[in-house]
Write an enzyme that holds these catalytic residues in place. Structure first.
Site, PDB file in Angstrom:
ATOM      1  N   GLY A 164     -12.384 -39.642 -19.524  1.00  0.00           N
ATOM      2  CA  GLY A 164     -13.253 -40.802 -19.529  1.00  0.00           C
ATOM      3  C   GLY A 164     -14.606 -40.581 -18.896  1.00  0.00           C
ATOM      4  N   GLY A 165     -15.033 -39.312 -18.818  1.00  0.00           N
ATOM      5  CA  GLY A 165     -16.340 -39.017 -18.254  1.00  0.00           C
ATOM      6  C   GLY A 165     -16.368 -38.949 -16.741  1.00  0.00           C
ATOM      7  N   LYS A 201     -20.299 -24.235 -21.001  1.00  0.00           N
ATOM      8  CA  LYS A 201     -21.677 -24.121 -21.447  1.00  0.00           C
ATOM      9  C   LYS A 201     -22.078 -25.416 -22.151  1.00  0.00           C
ATOM     10  CE  LYS A 201     -25.635 -22.252 -22.723  1.00  0.00           C
ATOM     11  NZ  LYS A 201     -26.708 -22.039 -21.740  1.00  0.00           N
ATOM     12  N   GLU A 275     -10.154 -32.602 -29.762  1.00  0.00           N
ATOM     13  CA  GLU A 275     -11.595 -32.838 -29.773  1.00  0.00           C
ATOM     14  C   GLU A 275     -12.361 -31.522 -29.794  1.00  0.00           C
ATOM     15  OE1 GLU A 275     -12.704 -35.523 -26.658  1.00  0.00           O
ATOM     16  OE2 GLU A 275     -11.444 -37.127 -27.459  1.00  0.00           O
ATOM     17  N   GLU A 288     -11.086 -30.563 -25.769  1.00  0.00           N
ATOM     18  CA  GLU A 288      -9.898 -31.007 -25.046  1.00  0.00           C
ATOM     19  C   GLU A 288      -8.925 -31.642 -26.026  1.00  0.00           C
ATOM     20  OE1 GLU A 288     -11.035 -33.922 -22.179  1.00  0.00           O
ATOM     21  OE2 GLU A 288     -11.502 -35.451 -23.669  1.00  0.00           O
ATOM     22  N   ARG A 292      -2.409 -39.017 -26.476  1.00  0.00           N
ATOM     23  CA  ARG A 292      -2.196 -40.466 -26.519  1.00  0.00           C
ATOM     24  C   ARG A 292      -2.988 -41.042 -27.680  1.00  0.00           C
ATOM     25  NH1 ARG A 292      -7.307 -41.659 -25.208  1.00  0.00           N
ATOM     26  NH2 ARG A 292      -8.325 -40.518 -23.520  1.00  0.00           N
TER      27      ARG A 292
END
Length: 456
Positions: A164-165, A201, A275, A288, A292
């Protein structure tokens, strides 16, 4: 056979799961905190249980309280939604120990993919290209600087157990890295109980594109094509679309086959998302895996005609996937806009009382909503209060429908990001499909500065 299912979540995803439960004839059980006693999901479920005070560690993140509610209600299964305990391997293990079906993959896979450095190694071993970065965890700011010197700036500093950042920051030099390491490691420790960090990177002009996969316990894994999720603020997605307008059919095929191969290597069973970051030449790299359901799953459902929650439940019921890869086709274009209770200029949350709430409706317009009129948005949870999903035969048609829908959206009493969404879809860059991960920084934030100067 699942007859009673508890949703260990809140908001729009809880309502989403409840809806599918009703369609499947499954008794739905909601849980709620004191802050959510008047939330829509509490009243839509067949039964509801208070699990604690407003703070997440005393309610939605409290494994003991959720399991106590599940046993009290006689639940056969638990659906974790996204966020909270959805990727908590210990929670999945506790469910198994209590003979409650966890709607998701095995605890071992959750643990492996939840550790970003372990996930990167697993993907490399499976022959999946990985974003260049540190080999493993960087244990100190000094070690991070040494590794960054070899990788080359700019780099992305990331929490190994993050999501979630949170615990993530773009860094451009040693001085910035020294400061960022300490603050992000501390934040990751607070949110995830693990302050471990690693480096990747920073790929310039990259696209964030993910492949939706689902597998069953009989060794079948298929993909449901891709979603592009490049438009983000604070490293969190704002607009998503399916399929991507950037990649070619050949790249689409290669990415999908790579994702399925990776899931097969893991013996993956349930819904999941792999992702990727895709560069300007359409070369893609593993970023990643989320074990879910995703916030943005509706755009995939809209173009494929599937119900991903129903698929999750049926797989957990030990059923085979109802179709083969060849039977899955996509049609049209779907776009999702996340509606946040936040200041559209600062991106800071804006809790408060909603005195007016009128979402748009019409053909090929779908709303997934967490709130109602006269609802109190609290500061305790993520500020996303809804999702607006539209579909069109073409990207142009979908954008046109989204413009109309956003123009009709009315929320009063709190600040929202609706002005931001309207400005983004009107921009020339968005119209052309130039939706890289730096879109907000390049095309929206400069406009904010101009507006603020004019107002002064």
């Amino acid at each position: 056979m699942i007859k009673k299912l508890l949703i260990a979540n809140r908001g729009e995803i809880a309502r989403r799961v409840i809806r599918t439960c009703k369609e499947m004839g499954i008794h739905s059980i909601a849980v709620y905190s004191e802050a959510d006693q008047y939330a829509p999901h509490v009243f839509e479920a067949d039964e509801s249980h208070l699990i604690g005070p407003s703070r997440v560690d005393e309610s939605y993140m409290n494994i003991d309280k959720i399991l106590t509610a599940a046993k009290k209600a006689g639940a056969d299964a638990i659906h974790p939604g996204y966020g909270f305990l959805s990727e908590n391997a210990s929670f999945a293990e506790r469910c198994r120990d209590e003979n409650i079906i966890f709607i998701g993959p095995s605890p071992d896979i959750i643990r492996q993919m939840g550790d970003k450095t372990a996930a990167r190694k697993a993907m490399r071993d499976a022959g999946v290209p990985v974003v260049p970065g540190s080999v493993g965890i960087v244990g100190s700011a000094e070690e991070a600087m040494s590794s960054a010197g070899k990788i080359g700036y700019p780099i992305m500093l990331k929490a190994s157990a993050g999501g979630g950042g949170i615990g993530m920051q773009e860094v451009h030099d040693e001085k910035e890295l020294m400061k960022a390491y300490a603050s992000n490691s501390k934040r990751a420790k607070t949110f995830f109980g693990d302050g471990s960090m690693f480096l990747e990177k920073k790929l310039e002009n990259a696209r964030h594109i993910e492949i939706q996969i689902i597998g069953d316990s009989f060794g079948n894994v298929i993909h449901l094509f891709e979603r592009e999720c490049s438009i983000q603020r604070r490293n969190q997605k704002v607009l998503e679309e399916a399929p991507s307008s950037f990649i070619s059919d050949e790249t689409r095929r290669q990415m999908a086959e790579t994702a399925v191969r990776a899931a097969n290597t893991l013996n993956y069973s349930s819904a999941g998302t792999i992702e990727f970051l895709v560069d300007e030449r359409e070369k893609f790299y593993f970023l990643e895996m989320n074990t879910r359901i995703q916030v943005e799953h509706p755009v995939t459902e809209e173009i494929t005609g599937t119900d991903i929650v129903e698929l999750q439940i049926n797989v957990a019921n030990n059923k085979k996937l109802p179709f083969t890869q060849e039977q899955i086709k996509y049609r049209g274009k779907a776009i999702e806009a996340r509606i946040y209770a936040e200041d559209h200029r600062t991106f800071f949350p804006s809790p408060g009382h909603i005195d007016t709430f009128h979402p748009p409706c019409g053909e090929d317009i779908r709303n997934e909503i967490a709130v109602t009129e006269n609802y109190q948005v609290t500061p305790y949870y993520d500020p996303m209060i809804g999702k607006l999903i539209v579909k069109g035969e073409t990207r142009e048609a979908a954008i046109k429908r989204l413009k109309t829908a956003l123009s009709q959206y009315r929320i009063g009493g709190i600040k929202t990001n609706l002005p931001m969404l309207r400005e983004i879809i009107e921009s020339e860059a968005f119209q052309k499909g130039e939706t890289t991960t730096s879109f907000v920084q390049d095309h929206y934030i400069p406009n904010i500065s101009t507006v603020e100067k004019e107002e002064k």
